[in-house]
Design a protein around this motif. Structure first.
Motif, short mmCIF file in Angstrom:
data_model
loop_
_atom_site.label_atom_id
_atom_site.label_comp_id
_atom_site.label_asym_id
_atom_site.label_seq_id
_atom_site.Cartn_x
_atom_site.Cartn_y
_atom_site.Cartn_z
N GLN A 277 -17.79 28.26 -17.83
CA GLN A 277 -18.74 27.83 -16.30
C GLN A 277 -17.23 29.51 -15.74
O GLN A 277 -17.55 30.60 -15.25
CB GLN A 277 -18.09 26.96 -15.86
CG GLN A 277 -18.83 25.74 -16.41
CD GLN A 277 -20.68 26.11 -15.95
OE1 GLN A 277 -20.93 26.79 -15.16
NE2 GLN A 277 -21.25 25.56 -17.39
N ALA A 278 -16.11 29.32 -16.28
CA ALA A 278 -15.30 30.93 -15.73
C ALA A 278 -15.80 31.92 -16.17
O ALA A 278 -15.92 32.78 -15.36
CB ALA A 278 -13.75 30.59 -16.06
N PHE A 279 -16.16 32.18 -17.62
CA PHE A 279 -16.88 32.84 -17.61
C PHE A 279 -18.05 33.98 -17.34
O PHE A 279 -18.13 34.63 -16.85
CB PHE A 279 -17.39 33.69 -18.90
CG PHE A 279 -18.35 35.11 -19.62
CD1 PHE A 279 -16.81 35.85 -20.22
CD2 PHE A 279 -18.46 34.80 -19.68
CE1 PHE A 279 -17.27 36.89 -20.32
CE2 PHE A 279 -19.89 35.89 -20.03
CZ PHE A 279 -18.86 37.34 -20.42
N ALA A 280 -18.64 33.12 -17.00
CA ALA A 280 -19.89 32.95 -16.02
C ALA A 280 -20.06 33.41 -14.72
O ALA A 280 -20.66 34.18 -14.47
CB ALA A 280 -20.85 31.76 -16.02
N ALA A 281 -18.83 32.85 -13.61
CA ALA A 281 -18.82 32.65 -12.98
C ALA A 281 -18.58 34.12 -12.68
O ALA A 281 -18.54 35.50 -11.78
CB ALA A 281 -17.26 31.95 -12.22
N ARG A 282 -17.51 35.03 -13.49
CA ARG A 282 -17.11 35.87 -13.83
C ARG A 282 -17.82 37.08 -13.50
O ARG A 282 -18.05 38.39 -12.86
CB ARG A 282 -15.91 36.61 -14.57
CG ARG A 282 -14.44 35.75 -14.43
CD ARG A 282 -13.35 36.05 -14.80
NE ARG A 282 -13.19 36.15 -16.37
CZ ARG A 282 -13.27 35.01 -17.17
NH1 ARG A 282 -13.05 33.57 -16.44
NH2 ARG A 282 -13.83 35.21 -18.38
#
Length: 67
Positions: free
Chosen positions: A8-13
């Motif tokens: 999820q953090a990668f997707a947000a970035r």
């Protein structure tokens, strides 16, 4: 390999980085990515997984995205 929080953090970035470009949506990102990536092309579905937090691309693909 990666837990859901990391995905999820990668997707947000990735979504944040794309907000500063003219690339809109997984189809356009897949097309633009495949123009720049020397390996096997990626599908729109794979890019959708990156953007939705279902998957993180391999290191070589992340390098291409960063460029």
């Amino acid at each position: 390999m990666y837990d859901n929080e990391e995905k999820q953090a990668f997707a947000a970035r990735l979504r944040e980085a794309l907000a500063h470009t003219n690339v809109r949506g997984p189809t356009q990102l897949a097309l633009e990515f495949n123009l720049r990536y020397a390996g096997q092309s990626v599908s729109m579905q794979a890019v959708h997984k990156w953007l939705s937090g279902a998957a993180i691309p391999s290191a070589d693909k992340i390098l291409t995205l960063a460029k």
